[in-house]
Design a protein around this motif. Structure first.
Motif, short mmCIF file in Angstrom:
data_model
loop_
_atom_site.label_atom_id
_atom_site.label_comp_id
_atom_site.label_asym_id
_atom_site.label_seq_id
_atom_site.Cartn_x
_atom_site.Cartn_y
_atom_site.Cartn_z
N THR A 7 0.81 -1.22 0.00
CA THR A 7 0.00 0.00 0.00
C THR A 7 0.84 1.27 0.00
O THR A 7 0.32 2.36 -0.23
N GLY A 8 2.15 1.13 0.27
CA GLY A 8 3.03 2.29 0.27
C GLY A 8 4.10 2.18 1.34
O GLY A 8 4.34 1.10 1.89
N GLU A 34 8.71 2.37 6.59
CA GLU A 34 8.76 0.95 6.32
C GLU A 34 7.61 0.57 5.38
O GLU A 34 6.61 1.29 5.27
N VAL A 35 7.75 -0.57 4.74
CA VAL A 35 6.76 -1.01 3.75
C VAL A 35 5.48 -1.45 4.46
O VAL A 35 5.52 -2.17 5.46
N ALA A 36 4.33 -1.02 3.92
CA ALA A 36 3.03 -1.41 4.44
C ALA A 36 2.33 -2.30 3.42
O ALA A 36 2.41 -2.06 2.21
N TYR A 37 1.62 -3.33 3.91
CA TYR A 37 0.97 -4.32 3.05
C TYR A 37 -0.54 -4.38 3.31
O TYR A 37 -1.02 -4.07 4.40
N LEU A 64 5.04 -11.03 0.43
CA LEU A 64 5.45 -10.21 1.58
C LEU A 64 6.78 -9.51 1.34
O LEU A 64 7.44 -9.08 2.28
N LEU A 65 7.15 -9.37 0.06
CA LEU A 65 8.36 -8.65 -0.31
C LEU A 65 7.98 -7.56 -1.31
O LEU A 65 7.17 -7.78 -2.21
N PRO A 66 8.57 -6.36 -1.18
CA PRO A 66 8.10 -5.19 -1.94
C PRO A 66 8.67 -5.05 -3.34
O PRO A 66 9.22 -4.01 -3.71
N VAL A 67 8.57 -6.11 -4.13
CA VAL A 67 9.02 -6.08 -5.52
C VAL A 67 7.79 -6.24 -6.41
O VAL A 67 7.00 -7.17 -6.21
N ASP A 68 7.62 -5.35 -7.37
CA ASP A 68 6.38 -5.33 -8.15
C ASP A 68 6.30 -6.44 -9.19
O ASP A 68 5.23 -6.98 -9.45
N PHE A 210 12.89 -0.78 1.51
CA PHE A 210 12.77 -2.01 0.73
C PHE A 210 13.84 -3.03 1.16
O PHE A 210 13.54 -4.22 1.33
N TYR A 211 15.03 -2.54 1.33
CA TYR A 211 16.18 -3.35 1.76
C TYR A 211 15.88 -4.11 3.05
O TYR A 211 16.09 -5.32 3.15
N ALA A 212 15.35 -3.43 4.04
CA ALA A 212 15.13 -4.04 5.35
C ALA A 212 14.16 -5.20 5.30
O ALA A 212 14.27 -6.15 6.10
N GLU A 213 13.22 -5.17 4.37
CA GLU A 213 12.21 -6.23 4.29
C GLU A 213 12.82 -7.59 3.97
O GLU A 213 12.24 -8.63 4.31
N GLY A 214 13.96 -7.62 3.31
CA GLY A 214 14.59 -8.89 2.97
C GLY A 214 14.92 -9.74 4.19
O GLY A 214 14.92 -10.98 4.12
N SER A 215 15.20 -9.09 5.33
CA SER A 215 15.55 -9.83 6.55
C SER A 215 14.41 -10.70 7.04
O SER A 215 14.63 -11.70 7.72
#
Length: 424
Positions: A7-8, A34-37, A64-68, A210-215
């Motif tokens: 969502t942003g 941070e990324v919101a879903y 659950l990862l922010p890649v389109d 975006f980077y942090a979500e990979g963890s």
């Protein structure tokens, strides 16, 4: 992929929502983003059955990862072993112990390959052709390797005096490696200025959300490999404080999506070196804010971030889960590295020594329940930090190429062992 599921970017302080762009702070209060879903939308496709049918990589949790679109960087990253460590468990006096071994992650032998895969895939989507990072070592190698594979130009900035293995591990891939006089905080500040000045994509600056979500994928894999349950305790090393927070977020997300067998009640425990312990000190003193360590001094260079970006959030989360944080000396770090190698055959870098040494301390203090399930996060490979052990391991015994010399060596060792037992 997750294009319509994200969502942003949301401010962690005020909640303001921003578009999916290269921005890491709220323009109103400077809070981190941070990324919101949309978790209801995620739940429609992310099921256990769907996950099981996908390749064994971190991208099996792609909603659950922010890649389109399809990932363009790091397609083979993740799904490292979760090892039942019975010999080490016996040594520590606990019933159920696991090692999440990212020391064998692809391609650069650290958990940083996870965050870089997401950040650089996003960088390509956003049109960046030049990328970079501020690094204490592992991130440098991962950005350099993955940028090379993706055909991106890379600038890697590191503190002067980093371990030689990590310097070579970035230089070999053709990245422009720049050593900066000072510590990591000086390097990070400079990278923020460079990203703004040149408009480049720095993975842990303007691409940080975006980077942090990979963890999070470490946590998803832990839960899946435990039979879709969250462990009772997780011990993770802390540098900037992001990893431990994202591990906690991963368990909560799985619970929200109904993928766990039971609630996520994991107690989170943070590990630092005494020579650089801003988050651990905050937890132990109950302070309301993190006091930076101006001159970090520890062999665990990968954790030597004196002013951690996520320090306050990490300390708050640790307290809220009922966990704790500790720090350990350089001597204890080396002892733990040896113990891990001698019991489980895993050579971790100094951060792994920190994690195990802190876990042992927490168990002895009674903060970790000996009868519960505990996961230790091993985040990097010992091949990168050989300097820490050179003066602490015995040299090879030299003999002549004769059976008699070898027999004398063996008999001498048996005699020494017998004398040692007799003297006890």
């Amino acid at each position: 992929m997750s294009g319509e599921l994200v969502t942003g970017l949301k401010c962690r302080l005020c909640g303001k929502l921003y578009p999916k762009e290269a921005l890491n702070f709220c323009t109103d209060d400077f809070g981190p983003l941070e990324v919101a879903y949309d978790y209801e939308a995620v739940a429609r496709t992310l099921t256990r059955e769907a996950i099981a049918a996908r390749p064994r990589t971190m991208w099996r949790y792609r909603e659950l990862l922010p890649v389109d679109g399809e990932p363009t960087v790091g397609r083979h990253v993740g799904c490292t072993p979760l090892i039942r460590a019975d010999r080490l468990a016996k040594e520590l006096g606990v019933a159920e112990l696991y090692l999440k071994n990212d020391a064998v992650n692809y391609p650069t032998l650290s958990f940083k390959d996870r965050v870089v895969a997401v950040a650089l895939s996003k960088a390509v989507e956003l049109g960046f052709e030049t990328v970079g990072c501020a690094s204490t070592g592992n991130l440098a190698g991962s950005v350099a390797a993955n940028a090379a594979a993706a055909g991106l130009e890379a600038y890697v900035l590191i503190p002067d005096g980093l371990e030689q293995g990590k310097i070579l591990g970035a230089t070999i891939y053709g990245a422009k490696v720049v050593a900066v006089k000072g510590n990591y905080d000086h390097v990070n500040r400079l990278c923020s200025q460079i990203a703004f000045r040149y408009g480049w994509g720095f993975v842990n600056v303007n691409l940080r959300p975006f980077y942090a979500e990979g963890s999070k994928t470490m946590g998803y894999e832990i839960a899946e490999d435990l039979g879709w349950r969250a462990p009772d305790h997780v011990v993770a090393p802390m540098a900037g404080g992001s990893l431990i927070g994202k591990l906690h977020k991963s368990f909560r997300e799985l619970e929200t999506l109904g993928l766990l067998n039971g609630p996520a009640r994991t107690k989170m425990f943070g590990a630092q070196a005494t020579g650089c312990n801003p988050i651990a000190s905050t937890v132990k003193t109950g302070a309301g804010k993190v006091k930076p360590v101006r001159n970090p001094d520890t062999i665990a260079k990968s954790l030597a971030i004196g002013d951690p970006a996520d320090g306050w959030f990490a300390s708050k989360m640790i307290r809220e889960t009922g966990g704790w944080s500790e720090d350990v000396s350089d001597e204890a770090i080396v002892d733990a590295m040896r113990l891990l190698a001698e019991t489980e055959g895993i050579w971790a870098e100094t951060a792994g020594g920190v994690t195990l040494a802190v876990a042992r301390k927490l168990i002895e203090e009674g903060r970790i329940d000996r009868d519960g399930s505990t996961v230790l996060c091993i985040t990097g490979n010992g091949l990168k930090t050989q300097e820490a052990l050179v003066d602490h391991l015995p040299r090879p015994v030299v003999i002549k190429p004769t059976l008699e010399d070898f027999e004398a060596l063996v008999e001498g060792a048996e005699l020494s062992a017998g004398l040692a037992v007799a003297s006890m």
